[in-house]
Design a protein around this motif. Structure first.
Motif, PDB file in Angstrom:
ATOM      1  N   GLU A   1      77.691  33.237   2.671  1.00 21.89           N
ATOM      2  CA  GLU A   1      76.499  33.030   3.296  1.00 21.89           C
ATOM      3  C   GLU A   1      76.109  31.702   4.106  1.00 21.89           C
ATOM      4  OE1 GLU A   1      71.755  34.405   2.610  1.00 21.89           O
ATOM      5  OE2 GLU A   1      73.075  34.443   1.012  1.00 21.89           O
TER       6      GLU A   1
ATOM      7  N   THR B   1      78.455  43.808  -0.269  1.00 22.62           N
ATOM      8  CA  THR B   1      78.977  42.630   0.733  1.00 22.62           C
ATOM      9  C   THR B   1      78.047  42.657   1.781  1.00 22.62           C
ATOM     10  OG1 THR B   1      80.471  44.159   1.512  1.00 22.62           O
ATOM     11  CG2 THR B   1      81.259  43.039  -0.292  1.00 22.62           C
TER      12      THR B   1
ATOM     13  N   ASP C   1      75.754  37.628  14.543  1.00 22.50           N
ATOM     14  CA  ASP C   1      75.645  38.223  13.392  1.00 22.50           C
ATOM     15  C   ASP C   1      74.069  38.614  13.339  1.00 22.50           C
ATOM     16  OD1 ASP C   1      75.535  35.123  12.970  1.00 22.50           O
ATOM     17  OD2 ASP C   1      74.155  36.019  11.043  1.00 22.50           O
TER      18      ASP C   1
ATOM     19  N   ARG D   1      77.291  42.498   7.712  1.00 27.32           N
ATOM     20  CA  ARG D   1      76.377  41.941   8.666  1.00 27.32           C
ATOM     21  C   ARG D   1      77.368  41.329   9.835  1.00 27.32           C
ATOM     22  NH1 ARG D   1      72.147  37.219   7.441  1.00 27.32           N
ATOM     23  NH2 ARG D   1      71.808  36.443   9.681  1.00 27.32           N
TER      24      ARG D   1
ATOM     25  N   VAL E   1      77.122  39.892   3.706  1.00 33.15           N
ATOM     26  CA  VAL E   1      77.391  39.066   4.441  1.00 33.15           C
ATOM     27  C   VAL E   1      78.509  39.817   5.370  1.00 33.15           C
ATOM     28  CG1 VAL E   1      78.580  37.075   5.018  1.00 33.15           C
ATOM     29  CG2 VAL E   1      76.668  37.344   3.276  1.00 33.15           C
TER      30      VAL E   1
ATOM     31  N   LEU F   1      77.103  31.583   7.935  1.00 35.73           N
ATOM     32  CA  LEU F   1      76.305  32.142   9.138  1.00 35.73           C
ATOM     33  C   LEU F   1      75.423  31.158   9.566  1.00 35.73           C
ATOM     34  CD1 LEU F   1      74.978  35.311   6.987  1.00 35.73           C
ATOM     35  CD2 LEU F   1      77.116  35.108   8.743  1.00 35.73           C
ATOM     36  N   LYS F   2      75.169  30.056   9.067  1.00 35.84           N
ATOM     37  CA  LYS F   2      74.595  28.927   9.702  1.00 35.84           C
ATOM     38  C   LYS F   2      75.140  28.034  10.636  1.00 35.84           C
ATOM     39  CE  LYS F   2      71.410  28.567   5.830  1.00 35.84           C
ATOM     40  NZ  LYS F   2      71.162  27.599   4.645  1.00 35.84           N
TER      41      LYS F   2
ATOM     42  N   ASP G   1      81.464  37.209  -1.183  1.00 34.54           N
ATOM     43  CA  ASP G   1      80.731  37.435  -0.022  1.00 34.54           C
ATOM     44  C   ASP G   1      79.405  36.629   0.041  1.00 34.54           C
ATOM     45  OD1 ASP G   1      79.977  39.747   2.110  1.00 34.54           O
ATOM     46  OD2 ASP G   1      78.236  39.665   0.579  1.00 34.54           O
ATOM     47  N   LYS G   2      78.571  36.765  -1.368  1.00 40.33           N
ATOM     48  CA  LYS G   2      77.614  35.901  -1.438  1.00 40.33           C
ATOM     49  C   LYS G   2      77.956  34.333  -1.205  1.00 40.33           C
ATOM     50  CE  LYS G   2      74.052  34.578  -4.825  1.00 40.33           C
ATOM     51  NZ  LYS G   2      73.523  34.653  -6.535  1.00 40.33           N
TER      52      LYS G   2
ATOM     53  N   ASP H   1      82.322  28.684  -4.176  1.00 40.00           N
ATOM     54  CA  ASP H   1      81.171  28.217  -3.344  1.00 40.00           C
ATOM     55  C   ASP H   1      82.079  26.636  -2.768  1.00 40.00           C
ATOM     56  OD1 ASP H   1      78.889  29.710  -3.823  1.00 40.00           O
ATOM     57  OD2 ASP H   1      79.344  29.209  -5.627  1.00 40.00           O
TER      58      ASP H   1
END
Length: 410
Positions: free
Chosen positions: A332, A32, A371, A37, A34, A335-336, A328-329, A285
């Motif tokens: 991602e 994991t 992060d 992090r 993400v 994070l943006k 977790d994927k 997703d």
């Protein structure tokens, strides 16, 4: 201006060490990056969903995490929550009861439960429930079963003299087969309601045992959904919410009927989609994409994932590990976003036994863009015991999230 926030609720996230995972929990065994992090760049620790030593369930644990006022927790009943999630408005005097389709066998006068979830039936429940609609139970009382998701449903009783203070008929996660419990009154005045629930259950078995859906299921080596179990009876109630009281505009992305019901009761906007389910097949997703989109016109967005809890109940820790890696994927893109990111859970579910436990759950909070600065850590139960965030209640954790967003106590 305060920051916005996405709070991921991972149902049943907490777990206990599993021998098949080298004595790690599914979360500790999962890859994991993400979550690792986010935890390494923020705060992480343990959270008690209700109180130390108290075993939560989905509606109470999630309710506290979503802003239920602790002093109003005793108002929360599962039946009305499920009713709200289905879009059914209870009238004064109605009683709503959480229900499961189950597999039972008749043993004399007793109904013996062999599977509490009828093999987690997911197809044909609308047809089964249609045969349990508007049943005359006598004394002016009528009962209807509304299907929600998978094996779950809600029994609505309407009529004079009803009182929701009755016991559950679900024998719980005991050794099966086990006899269906008789519904009994928990206070004077609830005798009528208990009697009508018992009548409905027996009538449900009579109508479902030879239902075409069940005949086909048996022919295909599937367990029949030939009766129902009930628990969590309740009547109409209202709740305040700490987020609404502070003026936040809140959305919830969920495929679980319980979480939709809680969200609607709290006054949140519910973002629904046929791709959002309460199963392993949910489109993770698409849920994350929906959350990012909802940030445009909401201050806080909850995103709920039910699958890890199901894996633990079914004692499938490897599937739980794999789903956590998939989630977790999918996280991602978050994070943006210039938003506070938080992760919490409603309870711990032990993959060894399939039961909820009173163990605290791992949780984290990460500020926007931070992060990028911390060293990743192995986010999991063992690490969170020594986390940089004090052990706290879910209600306190939510207040800490609000503080991270920039909202004061005023």
């Amino acid at each position: 201006m305060p920051d916005k926030c996405v709070l991921i609720i991972i149902d049943g996230l907490g777990d206990l060490p599993v021998s098949g995972l080298d004595d790690k929990t599914p979360l500790e065994a999962a890859h994991t990056p993400v979550l690792d992090r986010l935890a390494g760049s923020g705060w992480y620790g343990q959270v008690n969903p209700i109180l130390p030593g108290k075993i939560p369930n989905t509606h109470s644990g999630t309710g506290m995490l979503m802003g239920l006022l602790p002093e109003q927790a005793d108002r929360l009943s599962r039946g009305p929550v499920e009713s709200a999630g289905k879009g059914w408005t209870l009238s004064p005097g109605d009683v709503a009861v959480r229900a499961n389709f189950a597999t039972m066998e008749r043993d004399g006068e007793a109904l013996m439960v062999t599977d509490r979830r009828a093999g987690r039936i997911s197809a044909g429940t609308k047809e089964l429930a249609a045969s349990l609609s508007d049943i005359d139970l006598g004394d002016g009382v009528r009962g209807s079963l509304l299907p929600t998701d998978q094996h779950r449903g809600v029994l609505i009783l309407s009529g004079p003299g009803l009182d929701a203070s009755v016991s559950d008929t679900d024998p719980g996660s005991s050794i099966l087969p086990a006899a269906t419990r008789t519904c009994t009154p928990l206070r004077p005045g609830a005798e009528l309601t208990a009697a009508k629930i018992n009548i409905f259950i027996n009538e449900a078995h009579r109508r479902l045992v030879d239902h075409p859906v069940n005949i086909a299921r048996v022919r295909n080596d599937h367990l029949p959904a030939n009766c129902i179990l009930t628990r969590g009876a309740g009547s109409q109630f209202e709740l305040d919410n700490v987020l609404i009281k502070r003026g936040l505009k809140v959305a919830a992305v969920a495929g679980c009927n319980t979480v939709r019901g809680l969200s609607l009761i709290f006054g949140f906007d519910v973002i629904d989609d046929s791709r959002f389910t309460a199963t392993l097949k949910t489109d993770v997703d698409a849920k994350i994409e929906a959350a990012i989109s909802a940030l445009r016109d909401h201050d806080m967005v909850f995103v709920h994932f039910k699958a890890p809890d199901l894996c633990s109940h079914d004692r499938q820790p490897l599937l739980k590990r794999d789903f956590l890696q998939r989630l977790d994927k999918a996280m991602e893109p978050l994070l943006k976003e210039t938003a506070v990111l938080a992760v919490g859970a409603d309870h711990t579910t032990d993959s060894n036994t399939g039961f909820h436990t009173a163990d605290p759950v791992p949780a984290l909070i990460c500020l926007p863009n931070s992060d990028e600065h911390g060293e990743p850590v192995n986010f999991g139960e063992d690490l969170c015991k020594q986390g940089n965030m004090d052990r706290q209640l879910s209600s306190e954790f939510l207040l800490r999230v609000l503080d991270a967003m920039g909202y004061s106590d005023s």
